[in-house]
Write an enzyme that holds these catalytic residues in place. Structure first.
Site, PDB file in Angstrom:
ATOM      1  N   CYS A  69       5.370   2.705  -1.843  1.00 52.27           N
ATOM      2  CA  CYS A  69       4.708   3.912  -2.338  1.00 52.27           C
ATOM      3  C   CYS A  69       4.635   4.943  -1.211  1.00 52.27           C
ATOM      4  O   CYS A  69       4.195   4.625  -0.113  1.00 52.27           O
ATOM      5  CB  CYS A  69       3.317   3.524  -2.824  1.00 52.27           C
ATOM      6  N   HIS A  79       2.692   7.349  -0.955  1.00 54.71           N
ATOM      7  CA  HIS A  79       1.335   7.817  -0.711  1.00 54.71           C
ATOM      8  C   HIS A  79       0.546   6.908   0.232  1.00 54.71           C
ATOM      9  O   HIS A  79      -0.308   7.379   0.984  1.00 54.71           O
ATOM     10  CB  HIS A  79       0.563   7.951  -2.030  1.00 54.71           C
ATOM     11  N   HIS A  80       0.800   5.591   0.161  1.00 55.13           N
ATOM     12  CA  HIS A  80       0.019   4.644   0.959  1.00 55.13           C
ATOM     13  C   HIS A  80       0.885   3.702   1.802  1.00 55.13           C
ATOM     14  O   HIS A  80       0.358   2.871   2.525  1.00 55.13           O
ATOM     15  CB  HIS A  80      -0.883   3.799   0.055  1.00 55.13           C
ATOM     16  N   GLN A  97       7.053   5.813  -8.586  1.00 52.86           N
ATOM     17  CA  GLN A  97       7.813   5.165  -9.665  1.00 52.86           C
ATOM     18  C   GLN A  97       8.465   6.175 -10.603  1.00 52.86           C
ATOM     19  O   GLN A  97       9.612   5.998 -11.014  1.00 52.86           O
ATOM     20  CB  GLN A  97       6.904   4.224 -10.448  1.00 52.86           C
TER      21      GLN A  97
END
Length: 192
Positions: free
Chosen positions: A79, A81-82, A120
């Site tokens: 991901c 974002h993280h 995703q």
């Protein structure tokens, strides 16, 4: 992954270890910066790969104009974002228009995009667009289903929740073709 300097990458990992309160000189962590650098080099190899080149390596003339489906393609990604894993399965179908692509190339294209920092929804779109561009089929359908560790390990902590995303192009926008595709990917697979 394009690493300007493996030494800088390893130093960054050492800094992370220090910042979380660990001792990078502890026996169990001595080689961790190097191992993490090698792991990221593998997990981010999609940045060095061209999906168009992969698909064009195995394209063949055909008179077939029926759906071609490769389903249950496992993928693993991170991901954006993280930097936590998300993983699952992709189902990819297309309707040929004079050309088919070697079946193994479809999972390879899934891997190209999965082995980059991702979300995703974008992964699903990129797979569909790459196939549309390379072989110009009558239509493409991609569905991905994944578990996200950013939702399970932290945040809302909803274990075993899954996310589905789809990208439909061309003939797959028609209700009958879309229904056929979803019926095929949802039919249980029986091994002989």
């Amino acid at each position: 992954m394009v690493v300007k300097s493996i030494i800088d990458f390893e130093k960054s990992i050492r800094d992370i270890l220090i910042n979380i309160g660990e001792d990078p000189n502890r026996e169990g962590l001595l080689k961790t910066p190097h191992r993490v650098a090698k792991a990221y080099e593998f997990m981010m190899q999609g940045y060095k790969q061209d999906p168009q080149e992969i698909l064009k390596q195995a394209m063949f003339e055909t008179s077939n104009d029926e759906m071609v489906l490769v389903r249950d393609i496992e993928f693993y990604s991170l991901c954006e974002h993280h930097l936590l894993p998300f993983f699952g399965k992709a189902h990819v179908a297309y309707i040929p228009q004079g050309k088919v692509v070697g079946l193994s190339k479809i999972p390879r294209v899934v891997n190209v995009f999965a082995r980059r920092l991702q979300i995703q929804e974008q992964l699903t779109e990129q797979i569909a667009e790459a196939i549309m561009e390379a072989i110009n089929p009558k239509g493409v359908a991609v569905v991905t289903q994944a578990r996200h560790m950013c939702m399970e390990m932290r945040g809302v902590e909803k274990v075993h929740s899954s996310t589905l995303s789809s990208a439909l192009r061309g003939e797959f926008l028609k209700a009958s073709t879309r229904t056929e595709f979803f019926n095929l990917i949802n039919t249980p697979y029986h091994k002989n």
